[in-house]
Structure formats: C-alpha cells, structure tokens
Motif scaffolding. Structure first.
Motif, short mmCIF file in Angstrom:
data_model
loop_
_atom_site.label_atom_id
_atom_site.label_comp_id
_atom_site.label_asym_id
_atom_site.label_seq_id
_atom_site.Cartn_x
_atom_site.Cartn_y
_atom_site.Cartn_z
N ALA A 9 0.85 -1.21 0.00
CA ALA A 9 0.00 0.00 0.00
C ALA A 9 0.88 1.25 0.00
O ALA A 9 0.50 2.28 0.55
N GLY A 11 2.18 2.73 -2.80
CA GLY A 11 2.22 3.40 -4.11
C GLY A 11 1.66 4.81 -4.02
O GLY A 11 1.00 5.18 -3.05
N GLY A 13 -0.18 6.19 -6.71
CA GLY A 13 -1.39 6.31 -7.52
C GLY A 13 -1.29 7.36 -8.61
O GLY A 13 -2.23 8.13 -8.82
N ARG A 14 -0.20 7.36 -9.35
CA ARG A 14 0.02 8.40 -10.36
C ARG A 14 -1.02 8.37 -11.47
O ARG A 14 -1.49 9.41 -11.92
N GLU A 86 9.66 0.27 -5.73
CA GLU A 86 8.76 -0.50 -6.61
C GLU A 86 7.85 -1.37 -5.76
O GLU A 86 8.17 -1.68 -4.61
N ARG A 87 6.73 -1.79 -6.36
CA ARG A 87 5.81 -2.68 -5.64
C ARG A 87 6.54 -3.91 -5.11
O ARG A 87 6.33 -4.31 -3.97
N SER A 90 8.29 -3.20 -1.96
CA SER A 90 7.36 -3.10 -0.81
C SER A 90 7.00 -4.49 -0.31
O SER A 90 6.96 -4.74 0.91
N ASP A 112 -3.11 -6.56 -3.42
CA ASP A 112 -2.99 -5.12 -3.64
C ASP A 112 -3.95 -4.33 -2.75
O ASP A 112 -5.15 -4.64 -2.71
N ILE A 228 -8.19 -0.56 -8.63
CA ILE A 228 -8.40 0.87 -8.88
C ILE A 228 -7.15 1.41 -9.56
O ILE A 228 -6.07 1.45 -8.94
N1 CTP Z 1 2.64 -0.31 -4.36
C1 CTP Z 1 3.53 -0.39 -3.28
N2 CTP Z 1 4.79 0.13 -3.40
C2 CTP Z 1 5.18 0.74 -4.54
C3 CTP Z 1 4.29 0.81 -5.64
C4 CTP Z 1 3.02 0.27 -5.52
O1 CTP Z 1 3.19 -0.92 -2.22
N3 CTP Z 1 6.42 1.25 -4.61
C5 CTP Z 1 1.29 -0.87 -4.19
C6 CTP Z 1 0.18 0.15 -4.45
O2 CTP Z 1 -0.08 0.91 -3.28
C7 CTP Z 1 -0.99 -0.72 -4.87
C8 CTP Z 1 -0.32 -1.96 -5.47
O3 CTP Z 1 1.06 -1.88 -5.14
O4 CTP Z 1 -1.78 -1.15 -3.77
C9 CTP Z 1 -0.56 -2.06 -6.96
O5 CTP Z 1 0.14 -1.02 -7.62
P1 CTP Z 1 -0.51 0.07 -8.59
O6 CTP Z 1 -1.91 -0.25 -8.89
O7 CTP Z 1 0.46 0.28 -9.71
O8 CTP Z 1 -0.54 1.37 -7.62
P2 CTP Z 1 0.35 2.68 -7.69
O9 CTP Z 1 1.76 2.32 -7.99
O10 CTP Z 1 0.05 3.44 -6.45
O11 CTP Z 1 -0.32 3.46 -8.92
P3 CTP Z 1 0.41 4.05 -10.24
O12 CTP Z 1 1.18 2.90 -10.84
O13 CTP Z 1 -0.71 4.54 -11.09
O14 CTP Z 1 1.29 5.16 -9.75
#
Ligand code: CTP
Ligand code: MG
Length: 250
Positions: A9, A11, A13-14, A86-87, A90, A112, A228
């Motif tokens: 959690a 991220g 949310g770009r 990066e996800r 995390s 997620d 989302i």
């Molecule tokens: N996430 C995370 N750490 C990161 C990037 C993402 O924990 N460095 C989490 C997000 O919070 C989300 C999940 O991974 O719950 C799925 O990622 P995504 O839908 O891509 O979310 P975001 O990276 O926040 O959105 P975006 O790519 O549009 O910036």
C-alpha cells in the motif's frame, strides 16, 4: 490451515491522479467508498477469516493516514512496515517482517491495497485450490476481448490515444493476473531477494517465482475483483460494493 498476508500500500497512484484533477491530492488506497477507505475494503476479507494469522501492510514512509486506520481496526494481527520504490520492493520489505514468525513452508497471500472488491468466496476459492499445491499460484481471468498490439510510436509513449494496430494476438492462452497471489514464504522471499539483487523488477509475485523456474497455478478469479487504476475504476468499485451490500447473501 493458516496463512499470512502482505498488502502493498506504498504506491502513489500516479495514473489515478492524472485521470482526474479532483483526485490528485489523495493516494488511491485512502479514497473512500461507502464510508470506508479502499485499503480497509482490501483488508476486510482477510481480517474476517480465522485462517489469517498476520497481516503486514507496506506503507509510504510519509503516510500519516495508516496509524489512524490501524487504531480504528484494532486487530492484533495487523502491523505496518515502510514500503520501497517499486511494488516488488514493498512486498519484499513486508515479507522481512514475517521472519521468525512464518515457517519456510507457510503460505503468504499478497493482495494489492488497490483491490477493494475481493470477496470471501473468491479468497476461499484461491486458498482451497492451492493449499496442497507445491508452488502456489494466483487468481487470474482468461482474456475475453480480442487483443491488439499497437505499433511502436517514437516519442509518443505517454498517450494511448490514436495508436495504430500492428497485430492481433491469439488470446487463447492469455490470462489477466489479479491478486491475491499465494506462495510459500521461503520461495517468495528468495524469489524477490534474487530479483532485487539482479536489478530486475517483476510486475507481480508470480513473475518472480517464474524466474526461479517454477510454474504458478492459475486459479479462475471473479471479474468483480478489479484494481483501482483510474477514476472510472473508482466508480465501478463503488457500484460493485453497493450491489454486494444490497444482495440477500450480503
Ligand atoms: N505499491 C507499493 N509500493 C510501490 C508501488 C506500488 O506498495 N512502490 C502498491 C500500491 O499501493 C498498490 C499496489 O502496489 O496497492 C498495486 O500497484 P498500482 O496499482 O500500480 O498502484 P500505484 O503504484 O500506487 O499506482 P500508479 O502505478 O498509477 O502510480
Ligand atoms: Mg504502480
């Protein structure tokens, strides 16, 4: 059977922020649907499940909202760690918090924070399908639409509009990967450590496991388990959760 949960959690949310000016200020995991944040909806099916032993949430280092939610949920199985760039980082950092608690063979479910519509039935379907599996696997959906690959466009990578078709792909064997993804603690820890050391970024846990030479199982999920990503998904999630709450089965 018992399992552990990791919820990335952290991220920012770009894509959601750029899809709607009105949503630019709040991280998507903290937007509210029916009086609860997206993150709380994502946690709910696990916290309602007695098989869930512990939930580690990876949050952004400057996240001020989480402590308030953690206090209000008041569940001793919950804890948080700082997420990474990066996800996959995390998830790797959250897994480290389970060291000493989870055995090598213990199941870890990664879900997620941005998926608020996972139902108890879908979660149970995944756990039941995989609990005797060697490797583990993930919820996924066979592609329903015809799939086109767009021709590469020099210097136009930021816009999806006005792309031209390069080819039509055979969708026969193509699936969309959802979460939760469910793997053994030691294998997932090793997979994500190795990719991190090698400087590779898997887009999901299954890909890191595949890079170990293993074959995750695909478990048919529910099309309502949406992520989302843009403002439209927020509308869809609100409608799906409202429909679930008003159905006789609850
Ligand atoms: N996430 C995370 N750490 C990161 C990037 C993402 O924990 N460095 C989490 C997000 O919070 C989300 C999940 O991974 O719950 C799925 O990622 P995504 O839908 O891509 O979310 P975001 O990276 O926040 O959105 P975006 O790519 O549009 O910036
Ligand atoms: Mg992202």
């Amino acid at each position: 059977m018992r399992y552990f949960v990791v919820v990335p959690a952290a991220g920012s949310g770009r894509r959601l922020a750029s899809s709607s000016a009105g949503l630019a200020d709040v991280r998507k995991q903290y937007l509210e649907i029916a009086g609860r944040t997206v993150l709380e909806h994502a946690l709910a099916p696990f916290l309602a499940d007695a098989r869930c032993a512990r939930v580690v949430v990876a949050i952004a280092p400057d996240d001020a909202r989480w402590p308030v939610i953690e206090r209000s949920l008041a569940d001793p199985r919950l804890c948080a760690v700082a997420g990474g760039v990066e996800r996959a980082d995390s998830v790797r950092l959250a897994l480290a918090a389970l060291h000493g608690t989870a055995s090598a063979e213990a199941w870890v479910l990664v879900h997620d924070a941005a998926r608020p519509c996972l139902s108890a039935a879908e979660l149970s379907g995944l756990v039941t399908a995989l609990q005797l599996h060697d490797v583990g696997g993930l919820l996924a959906l066979p592609l329903a639409d015809t799939v086109k690959r767009a021709a590469p466009r020099a210097g136009r990578v930021s816009s999806n509009a006005l792309a031209q078709v390069d080819a039509t792909l055979d969708r026969e064997d193509l699936w969309r990967a959802l979460t939760p993804q469910m793997f053994r603690f030691a294998a997932l820890t090793e997979a994500l450590s190795l990719t991190s050391l090698a400087g590779r970024v898997p887009t999901d846990e299954a890909q890191a496991i595949e890079w170990l030479g293993l074959q995750p199982q695909l478990v048919a999920g529910d099309a309502r388990n949406i992520k989302i990503t843009t403002a439209v998904d927020l509308e869809l999630a609100a409608a799906l959760l409202a429909a679930r709450n008003s159905s006789p089965a609850g």
